[in-house]
Design a protein around this motif. Structure first.
Motif, PDB file in Angstrom:
ATOM      1  N   HIS A 155      19.912 -22.575  35.552  1.00 25.81           N
ATOM      2  CA  HIS A 155      20.017 -22.287  34.114  1.00 25.81           C
ATOM      3  C   HIS A 155      20.259 -23.561  33.321  1.00 25.81           C
ATOM      4  N   VAL A 175      15.895 -11.586  25.644  1.00 28.65           N
ATOM      5  CA  VAL A 175      17.317 -11.825  25.432  1.00 28.65           C
ATOM      6  C   VAL A 175      18.086 -10.729  26.168  1.00 28.65           C
ATOM      7  N   LEU A 206      17.553 -15.083  28.063  1.00 26.20           N
ATOM      8  CA  LEU A 206      18.316 -15.897  27.101  1.00 26.20           C
ATOM      9  C   LEU A 206      19.578 -15.190  26.611  1.00 26.20           C
ATOM     10  N   THR A 239      25.684 -19.220  25.536  1.00 25.10           N
ATOM     11  CA  THR A 239      26.362 -19.776  26.711  1.00 25.10           C
ATOM     12  C   THR A 239      27.812 -19.316  26.769  1.00 25.10           C
ATOM     13  N   SER A 286      22.017 -24.721  20.151  1.00 27.51           N
ATOM     14  CA  SER A 286      21.168 -23.860  19.323  1.00 27.51           C
ATOM     15  C   SER A 286      21.545 -23.958  17.849  1.00 27.51           C
ATOM     16  N   SER A 322      21.704 -24.989  29.527  1.00 27.57           N
ATOM     17  CA  SER A 322      22.353 -24.722  28.242  1.00 27.57           C
ATOM     18  C   SER A 322      21.923 -25.801  27.258  1.00 27.57           C
ATOM     19  N   ILE A 325       9.324 -12.772  22.685  1.00 19.72           N
ATOM     20  CA  ILE A 325      10.705 -12.582  23.143  1.00 19.72           C
ATOM     21  C   ILE A 325      11.103 -11.123  22.940  1.00 19.72           C
ATOM     22  N   ILE A 343      16.811 -18.007  18.195  1.00 21.73           N
ATOM     23  CA  ILE A 343      15.848 -17.180  18.934  1.00 21.73           C
ATOM     24  C   ILE A 343      14.726 -16.712  17.993  1.00 21.73           C
ATOM     25  N   LEU A 400      22.973 -22.227  23.788  1.00 20.21           N
ATOM     26  CA  LEU A 400      22.076 -21.131  24.165  1.00 20.21           C
ATOM     27  C   LEU A 400      21.687 -21.373  25.623  1.00 20.21           C
ATOM     28  N   THR A 401      21.818 -20.340  26.450  1.00 26.16           N
ATOM     29  CA  THR A 401      21.458 -20.504  27.865  1.00 26.16           C
ATOM     30  C   THR A 401      20.156 -19.795  28.188  1.00 26.16           C
ATOM     31  N   ALA A 402      19.321 -20.467  28.976  1.00 19.96           N
ATOM     32  CA  ALA A 402      18.124 -19.845  29.540  1.00 19.96           C
ATOM     33  C   ALA A 402      18.312 -19.820  31.051  1.00 19.96           C
ATOM     34  N   MET A 414       9.695 -14.024  27.338  1.00 23.02           N
ATOM     35  CA  MET A 414      11.128 -14.145  27.648  1.00 23.02           C
ATOM     36  C   MET A 414      11.844 -12.910  27.112  1.00 23.02           C
TER      37      MET A 414
END
Lengths: 465, 99
Positions: free
Chosen positions: A429, A253, A390, A393, A434, A431, A282, A273, A444-446, A251
């Motif tokens: 996505h 950020v 990531l 949000t 976190s 949220s 990451i 994270i 936290l959004t992915a 992933m």
């Protein structure tokens, strides 16, 4: 997350013992009453007779579906047969649809109890659910916003101690933002995965119906039920969503999205994270075009589409109506619209009408659509190397209502900096919470590629644990 | 480069096209707000070199047609259900005059 906390666990118990359904339902109804008494404003419309009628039908039902006995709240913009559905607006007061939206049909088929409509910004126009008559208050601090526009949905999800899932809707971040401010999980699917039939639309090429739950299992369960093709929505995709694990490898950020965020918010997300680095590789990535242009392209497209959509609301056939005798149609329509639309709706209608005017259309509307292609390409390039992207949000925690009042419309738009790009690109996505900053939740959004919802489910499960 | 001067006149004209009558107070309030959004947000798109095909939808969607078979639509009763009593006449909606 503990298995006992999930709606799946509840449904298993409910299939064997109907009193489980009754007890849970009595619990949420009690909570609705308490929240109304305390003026927390999560609920737009609740009809106990209708809910009890659904309960009695369910009691004799032979099919015990995936949402058997689960109370589901519905964002006001989604039509429920016989229940006032007005998208948080004044102009649709009294409108009771004669049909159920596609998502409501699907939820009912799986045994859901359609509990109530939840409060929102008028037509979804807002980030704080304050552009409406009934403004929901954050359950963590009643002086603060729930976020918007699906504010009532996220607020009630956080407020209830019983089993419940909410149907929300996002145009530019209206699921992720309130989920972040209320510490809930918001699942926004790929554009077209969920039917928009029966949605009182804001912007056709951006609107996505999704789910908000206490945990990723709940949000995913509801999404798996409402996803799927619908011939009544010409933009609906044939793909469904099946809950399955996906082996996430790498992933990144999105470092540019951190730059506009409060330092304290950044720290909470960065800490989470760091913890996740135990499970995943990451790295960092940059999306410079999205950071620079997504908000502009989004607001041109969203206001253009909204201004055409709202043209149908003119005081005829449904919603607020007046006396037509002796009036020219132009005066009649203008009178109703000018009286019933809020400032925010008027501003957006004017902006959208302006951007579509002859002489400006190519420079604004068409250009924004071309820029959108560029921004989607930038995301797709990043997805060649990474399974998920990531970022925080929202750039802040839930603001206080007196802080929101001071924001200019442009400053207000800027709050959507992180949520808009994925929404503009139609990317799914999730949220998730976190952590907390002085007892206020930080999301936290992915973001995943189109139709890669499974990655979000797998990621959400790991974060939840 | 789009050159646009956001004036009271322009906003008034646009509002009229959108069937909105603005009061003087609304005009006073909206003009600077709308000006700020157009100049700061909308006009930013000018500086992007975008020759790409426009994405009218964010995902590729091709036309799909259902089988050409007759299907029941709304009943007359349902179609009229949300019209106020004074704006309903027999099997019709009643509207304001057009001419």
């Amino acid at each position: 997350m503990k298995r006992e906390e999930t709606v799946n666990h509840f449904v298993e118990a409910a299939r064997n013992d109907f009193s489980v359904v009754e007890k849970n339902l009595a619990g949420v109804i009690q909570e609705i009453k308490i929240s109304e008494k305390q003026k927390l404003n999560y609920i737009e419309e609740f009809n106990s007779a209708d809910v009890l009628r659904q309960l009695s039908l369910l009691r004799s039902s032979k099919y015990k579906g995936k949402l058997f006995g689960v109370p589901i709240t519905v964002k006001d913009a989604i039509c429920v047969k016989g229940v006032e559905s007005k998208a948080g607006s004044k102009i649709l007061r009294g409108y009771k649809p004669v049909f159920d939206a596609g998502v409501i049909e699907r939820a009912k088929t799986e045994g859901a109890i359609i509990l109530a409509k939840t409060t929102q910004d008028e037509f979804g126009f807002g980030t704080f659910a304050t552009h409406t008559v009934k403004v929901p208050k954050n359950p963590f601090d009643n002086e603060r916003s729930c976020g918007g526009s699906s504010g009532g949905a996220a607020g009630f999800t956080a407020f209830t101690k019983n089993y419940h899932i909410a149907i929300g809707e996002s145009t530019g971040g209206s699921i992720a933002c309130p989920a972040s401010f209320c510490g809930a999980v918001g699942f926004t699917p790929t554009y077209g995965l969920v039917s928009r039939f029966g949605l009182i639309d804001f912007a056709n090429s951006l609107d996505k119906i999704g789910s908000i739950g206490k945990n990723v299992e709940d949000a995913s369960l509801l999404l798996s039920v409402i996803a799927g093709g619908d011939e009544r929505d010409s933009t609906s995709l044939q793909n469904g969503f099946t809950i399955e694990d996906y082996p996430i490898k790498k992933m990144a950020v999105v470092k540019d999205f951190f730059e506009g965020c409060d330092d304290e918010v950044k720290k909470v997300v960065e800490k989470k994270i760091d913890e996740l680095k135990k499970f995943y590789v990451i790295e960092e990535v940059s999306l410079p075009l999205n950071v620079k242009y997504a908000l502009s392209a989004y607001y041109v497209i969203a206001t253009c589409e909204a201004s055409t959509n709202l043209a149908k609301l003119s005081g005829l056939r449904y919603g607020v109506q007046g006396v037509v005798e002796g009036k020219h149609f132009d005066d009649y329509f203008s009178e109703i619209r000018s009286r019933e639309f809020s400032d925010e709706a008027k501003r957006r209608i004017i902006l959208g009408t302006f951007a579509r005017m002859s002489g400006y259309r190519d420079a604004y509307y068409l250009k924004a659509m071309r820029v959108r292609t560029k921004l989607i390409n930038e995301f797709n390039l990043a997805f060649k190397n990474y399974d998920l992207l990531l970022f925080p949000t929202m750039p802040t925690v839930a603001p206080r209502f007196d802080e929101i009042e001071k924001l200019s419309p442009l400053a207000n738009f800027a709050m959507d900096l992180c949520t808009v790009p994925a929404n503009l690109a139609g990317l799914p996505h999730l949220s998730v919470n976190s952590g907390f900053l002085k007892s206020l939740p930080v999301g936290l959004t992915a973001v995943a590629p189109h139709l890669a919802e499974k990655r979000l489910y797998s990621f959400g499960k790991v974060v939840g644990e | 480069m789009v050159s646009v001067e956001v004036t009271k006149d322009l906003i008034q004209r646009v509002a009229k096209n959108a069937r909105l009558k603005l009061t003087d107070e609304e005009l006073e309030k909206f003009v600077p707000q709308i000006k700020e959004i157009i100049l700061d947000a909308f006009n930013k798109l000018d500086s992007v070199d975008a020759k790409e095909e426009p994405s009218f939808q964010p995902v590729k969607i091709s036309n799909r047609f259902r089988a050409d078979e007759p299907k029941k639509g709304l009943s007359l009763e349902d179609a009229l259900k949300n019209a106020s009593v004074s704006l309903r006449e027999g099997a019709y909606f009643k509207g304001p005059k057009v001419l």
